[in-house]
Design a protein around this motif. Structure first.
Motif, PDB file in Angstrom:
ATOM      1  N   LEU A 268      -5.976 -16.990   3.919  1.00 40.25           N
ATOM      2  CA  LEU A 268      -4.699 -17.225   3.077  1.00 40.25           C
ATOM      3  C   LEU A 268      -3.894 -15.942   2.340  1.00 40.25           C
ATOM      4  CD1 LEU A 268      -3.090 -19.980   0.818  1.00 40.25           C
ATOM      5  CD2 LEU A 268      -3.316 -17.764  -0.137  1.00 40.25           C
ATOM      6  N   GLU A 269      -4.924 -15.052   1.889  1.00 42.82           N
ATOM      7  CA  GLU A 269      -4.766 -13.847   1.268  1.00 42.82           C
ATOM      8  C   GLU A 269      -4.170 -12.649   2.516  1.00 42.82           C
ATOM      9  OE1 GLU A 269      -8.192 -12.412  -0.746  1.00 42.82           O
ATOM     10  OE2 GLU A 269      -8.041 -13.858  -2.341  1.00 42.82           O
ATOM     11  N   ALA A 270      -4.732 -13.155   3.567  1.00 47.56           N
ATOM     12  CA  ALA A 270      -4.277 -12.008   4.715  1.00 47.56           C
ATOM     13  C   ALA A 270      -3.052 -12.250   5.143  1.00 47.56           C
ATOM     14  CB  ALA A 270      -5.328 -12.094   5.644  1.00 47.56           C
ATOM     15  N   ALA A 271      -2.730 -13.695   5.225  1.00 43.68           N
ATOM     16  CA  ALA A 271      -1.481 -14.067   5.709  1.00 43.68           C
ATOM     17  C   ALA A 271      -0.300 -13.730   4.906  1.00 43.68           C
ATOM     18  CB  ALA A 271      -1.635 -15.573   5.855  1.00 43.68           C
TER      19      ALA A 271
ATOM     20  N   LEU B 238      -0.199 -11.021   2.833  1.00 39.47           N
ATOM     21  CA  LEU B 238      -0.236  -9.720   2.569  1.00 39.47           C
ATOM     22  C   LEU B 238       1.178  -8.877   2.991  1.00 39.47           C
ATOM     23  CD1 LEU B 238      -1.859  -7.370   1.489  1.00 39.47           C
ATOM     24  CD2 LEU B 238      -2.920  -6.859   3.738  1.00 39.47           C
ATOM     25  N   PRO B 239       1.571  -9.402   4.178  1.00 36.89           N
ATOM     26  CA  PRO B 239       2.948  -8.726   4.510  1.00 36.89           C
ATOM     27  C   PRO B 239       4.138  -8.705   3.746  1.00 36.89           C
ATOM     28  CG  PRO B 239       1.797  -9.712   6.244  1.00 36.89           C
ATOM     29  CD  PRO B 239       1.101 -10.040   5.342  1.00 36.89           C
ATOM     30  N   TRP B 240       3.970  -9.921   3.100  1.00 37.56           N
ATOM     31  CA  TRP B 240       4.955 -10.296   1.985  1.00 37.56           C
ATOM     32  C   TRP B 240       4.807  -9.984   0.544  1.00 37.56           C
ATOM     33  CZ3 TRP B 240       3.885 -13.718   5.975  1.00 37.56           C
ATOM     34  CH2 TRP B 240       4.531 -13.830   7.133  1.00 37.56           C
ATOM     35  N   LYS B 241       3.554  -9.496   0.295  1.00 36.99           N
ATOM     36  CA  LYS B 241       3.385  -9.268  -1.144  1.00 36.99           C
ATOM     37  C   LYS B 241       3.960  -8.158  -1.616  1.00 36.99           C
ATOM     38  CE  LYS B 241      -0.899  -7.986  -4.018  1.00 36.99           C
ATOM     39  NZ  LYS B 241      -1.980  -7.415  -4.160  1.00 36.99           N
ATOM     40  N   GLY B 242       4.685  -8.672  -2.906  1.00 37.10           N
ATOM     41  CA  GLY B 242       5.698  -7.759  -3.681  1.00 37.10           C
ATOM     42  C   GLY B 242       7.239  -7.889  -3.085  1.00 37.10           C
ATOM     43  N   LYS B 243       7.316  -8.669  -2.252  1.00 37.53           N
ATOM     44  CA  LYS B 243       8.619  -8.822  -1.382  1.00 37.53           C
ATOM     45  C   LYS B 243       9.617 -10.077  -1.714  1.00 37.53           C
ATOM     46  CE  LYS B 243       7.227  -5.694   2.241  1.00 37.53           C
ATOM     47  NZ  LYS B 243       7.235  -5.557   3.683  1.00 37.53           N
TER      48      LYS B 243
ATOM     49  N   GLU C 283      -3.082 -14.532  -9.205  1.00 42.24           N
ATOM     50  CA  GLU C 283      -4.137 -13.477  -9.318  1.00 42.24           C
ATOM     51  C   GLU C 283      -3.919 -12.279  -8.468  1.00 42.24           C
ATOM     52  OE1 GLU C 283      -7.617 -15.908  -9.096  1.00 42.24           O
ATOM     53  OE2 GLU C 283      -6.969 -17.253 -10.480  1.00 42.24           O
ATOM     54  N   LYS C 284      -3.195 -12.533  -7.299  1.00 42.49           N
ATOM     55  CA  LYS C 284      -3.247 -11.700  -6.285  1.00 42.49           C
ATOM     56  C   LYS C 284      -1.718 -10.831  -5.973  1.00 42.49           C
ATOM     57  CE  LYS C 284      -7.879 -11.418  -5.651  1.00 42.49           C
ATOM     58  NZ  LYS C 284      -8.264 -11.757  -4.426  1.00 42.49           N
TER      59      LYS C 284
ATOM     60  N   GLY D  31      -1.445 -21.450   9.422  1.00 38.75           N
ATOM     61  CA  GLY D  31      -2.688 -21.112  10.318  1.00 38.75           C
ATOM     62  C   GLY D  31      -3.824 -20.920   9.412  1.00 38.75           C
ATOM     63  N   THR D  32      -3.857 -21.162   8.075  1.00 42.75           N
ATOM     64  CA  THR D  32      -5.030 -20.772   7.251  1.00 42.75           C
ATOM     65  C   THR D  32      -5.851 -21.732   6.721  1.00 42.75           C
ATOM     66  OG1 THR D  32      -3.568 -20.899   5.117  1.00 42.75           O
ATOM     67  CG2 THR D  32      -3.411 -18.882   6.261  1.00 42.75           C
TER      68      THR D  32
END
Length: 773
Positions: A206-209, A211-216, A244-245, A199-200
């Motif tokens: 893409l960064e918002a999409a 975000l819930p999985w960042k670090g997981k 980078e993010k 959906g991006t």
């Protein structure tokens, strides 16, 4: 830190990679130039490998990336592997603050949490001999640790914070098993991640999409998700986000995935930029990297680029394998660079790699197309010596090679050998041999093979089989038999006719001047959902012309144009012939005038139409005007005009067109070269003919035997007997020693009244035939 994608729109045009900081230079041997690059970015100091207790536990062994050094505010994490090398990483203030927050909230920092913050490049450092230490960069001036931004923590504070958190994490992670799937991955639903990504359309989305999985998500699973992206630009943006993010270390595996996606989109400049970026980040391209590059350029028929990457691969100490050689050989054959294919095949064997059956079959096919029949036959024997028995494909390829060169007797001989040796036939082999029998006017043999396929051989006929048999009957003018096969095909054979079938039957109706049946057949095609093509309509126009239905022909032609049907040279030629047959000269001239208008018919198409219709003056005028305007885009246009001029004894004009052709960067094929040599012969310009011949050979062009024979004949016509003899001897050494070569030289001797030499050569030819028999 700026994102790699910030300089372009996410769904826009590709941009150069690595546009960061100070300048450096990297030697690109493949392009033989030094390419100016910009220094790598300040990367996120993170680690995918859990760190603790002097070991790297729970590391995905599939990953293998090199470390890198980075100097920035913060602390330097140095990993010393068993080999004594050091790889440096730093903890930034924000990372330390995050670690401190986690420590205070949980008192135990889990491996997954730590991995999300410190996704290391130490993926290579595994096993009990690895050790980790944290210390301030040695020798750093004190000013580096103060007065930089709003950071308030002192170096000693950072040290204490990092030491405390690393120690606590190491105690909790030592019980982990490296073979287990990371706990976080088991909780990840890949479908949800993919749905969010699909959906991006911008970097922000893409960064918002993500975000819930960042670090997981572990690095290994992240590469899997990266590999599932079907949009090359989203793939590239996701990769930039990872580094980078997302907190992931640059990985050779992730780069290879993005490289594959970029190459599929034919973004050549971007692909090369990615390789340079890998090198800047101290990632060493591996065999998969080069294999991806070679196959990517190969799919676009870019042989020289693919060969360049092979050289880079070997220069890096990586040996190409059988698959890479196979890819390059197939590519060389596709672009008809047979000399390069032969060179690669020799290199393959010299490197100690045993060719497999696929490689042998590819080379038999290449030799056949290059008309090196002796070499192709020799490979069958070589296969047997290597313990690889030639199979159905091997023999069928050789049959096809002979058939394409109209060597039908030789094709038949290979087929008989195939049957004698008990090699299983397939539908492709049978289809080819039905056609070969037809060319040899052995209609009964073709019939016998056709009917035996389903009855005794257990091979189901397909639409090509029926089309070939119908064509054999058509060429033998056995019309009733052709119609019978057509009806049997539909009613009992259970095979649906295609557009080729209908076009052949339509042609037969034209032979019998049955225009009503022809028209009904076209309607039947359309009712069955088969769209008529240009051949269909041009055949119908010709039938109308032959039966005097000129108004119907004109109406059909007019209707096709009004409906926007793509009008090709066949349709124009058919309509011009109809007008001329009807005596409607003015209408024919009107169509010829239309060909001069580029908005109606492209220049190249118009010139080819006029040349094939033998409209010399009209074609010549349009050609010269189009050439001056730079409107000639295709090599076939030059070829058509050269042949037209030579057919009409205007060799000087043909040579002028050839000069235009060379200036435009085109080389003549073998057929055109023969015509040009004949033109030079008509002009008595032997030196120019010799120059053309030698130039084509020096360029490594694969020349058909007719080119050699034409040059040999020119020497004979000029009474250059010594030169002819030298060339004859050279061609024999090259393996071109068939009867045609001998007969050409014998005729040269006879015309020069050297009858003794002619008789000697004739006896030598007969002796060779007896030995061969």
């Amino acid at each position: 830190m700026a994102s790699c994608c910030d300089s372009i729109a996410f769904l826009g045009l590709p941009r150069s990679r690595g546009n960061r900081g100070g300048e450096r230079r990297w030697k690109c041997d493949r392009l033989s130039t030094s390419i100016a690059l910009l220094a790598p970015p300040v990367l996120c100091p993170c680690s995918s490998a859990p760190i603790g207790g002097g070991k790297l536990e729970n590391v995905d062994s599939d990953f293998d990336a090199e470390g890198f050094d980075r100097v920035d505010d913060g602390f330097d994490l140095r990993h010393s592997g068993g080999g004594g090398r050091e790889d440096s990483f730093l903890l930034s203030s924000s990372e330390l603050e995050e670690l401190k927050r986690l420590e205070e909230s949980t008192r135990e920092v889990s491996g997954d949490s730590f991995r999300a913050i410190l996704s290391s490049r130490l993926e290579k450092a595994q096993g009990t001999n690895s050790s980790l230490s944290i210390h301030a960069p040695s020798g750093a001036p004190s000013s580096r640790w103060s007065g930089r931004g709003n950071r308030s923590s002192s170096p000693s504070d950072k040290w204490n914070q990092a030491q405390s958190i690393i120690w606590k994490w190491s105690k909790s992670s030592q019980s982990s098993s490296s073979s287990q799937l990371p706990q976080g991955d088991r909780l990840i639903n890949i479908d949800d991640v993919m749905k969010a990504l699909r959906g991006t359309a911008t970097i922000e989305e893409l960064e918002a999409a993500m975000l819930p999985w960042k670090g997981k998500i572990s690095p290994k699973l992240m590469v899997t998700i990266l590999n599932m992206q079907d949009d090359w630009q989203r793939s590239l943006a996701l990769h930039d986000w990872m580094i980078e993010k997302g907190g992931y270390a640059p990985s050779i595996f992730a780069y290879n995935v993005v490289l594959k996606n970029v190459l599929r989109a034919r973004q050549w400049e971007l692909a090369e930029g990615l390789v340079l970026e890998m090198v800047e980040k101290d990632l060493v391209p591996d065999k998969f990297t080069f294999s991806t590059l070679i196959s990517g350029y190969g799919r676009a028929n870019r042989l020289e680029d693919a060969m360049g990457w092979l050289q880079e691969m070997e220069a890096g100490g990586i040996k190409p394998d059988l698959v890479i050689f196979s890819t390059l050989i197939e590519l060389a054959g596709k672009v008809k660079d047979y000399s390069k294919a032969t060179s690669l095949f020799s290199k393959l064997k010299a490197s100690g790699i045993a060719p497999d059956k696929v490689i042998y079959n590819s080379m038999i096919n290449l030799y056949g197309k290059a008309k090196f029949y002796k070499e192709a036959q020799g490979l069958l024997a070589e296969m047997k010596e290597a313990g690889l028995m030639p199979d159905t494909v091997s023999y069928t390829i050789l049959i096809n090679a002979y058939a394409e060169s109209q060597k039908y007797l030789e094709a038949k001989q290979v087929f008989l050998e195939m049957k004698t040796k008990g090699i299983q036939l397939d539908v492709t082999t049978c289809n080819m041999m039905i056609d070969v029998y037809g060319k040899l006017e052995m209609v009964r043999d073709a019939e016998e093979l056709f009917w035996s396929m389903s009855k005794t051989l257990g091979i189901q006929q397909n639409v090509v089989t029926y089309n070939t048999m119908i064509k054999v009957y058509k060429e033998a003018e056995l019309l009733s038999e052709a119609f019978n096969v057509f009806y049997y095909m539909q009613n009992k054979g259970g095979v649906e006719p295609n557009v080729i079938t209908y076009n052949t039957i339509l042609f037969l109706h034209g032979l019998t001047l049955q225009h009503e049946k022809a028209m009904r057949l076209v309607r039947k095609m359309q009712q069955r959902g088969i769209e008529p093509n240009a051949v269909t309509y041009s055949t119908l126009i010709s039938i109308y012309g032959k039966t005097g239905k000129y108004d119907r022909a004109a109406f059909l032609f007019k209707t096709l144009r009004e409906k926007g049907f793509e009008m090709d040279e066949i349709l124009y030629q058919s309509m011009i012939v109809v007008y001329e047959r009807a005596g409607l000269v003015a209408h024919a001239k009107r169509l010829l005038e239309e060909l001069k208008q580029p908005d109606i018919v492209p220049r190249d198409t118009a010139i080819s139409i006029l040349a094939k219709a033998e409209k010399l003056e009209e074609a010549a005028k349009l050609y010269w005007r189009s050439h001056e305007a730079g409107e000639i885009k295709e090599s076939v246009t030059y070829k058509s005009m050269i042949q037209l001029f030579v057919r009409n004894k205007r060799s000087k004009n043909a040579i002028d067109v050839f000069e235009n052709m060379r200036e435009s960067g085109f080389l003549p094929d073998s057929e055109t070269t023969v015509v040009l040599l004949a033109a030079y012969g008509q002009l008595r310009q032997l030196e120019d003919a010799e120059k053309l011949y030698l130039d084509m050979r020096e360029r490594g062009c694969t020349l058909e035997k007719e080119v050699h024979f034409q040059m040999l004949k020119l020497y004979g016509d000029a009474r250059k007997i010594r030169e002819a003899e030298d060339m004859f001897a050279a061609l024999k050494l090259e393996g071109l020693d068939g009867d045609e070569l001998y007969l050409t030289m014998i005729r040269i001797y006879e015309r020069a009244s050297k009858l003794n030499e002619a008789s000697r050569l004739f006896s030598e030819m007969k002796s060779r035939q007896q030995v061969g028999g």
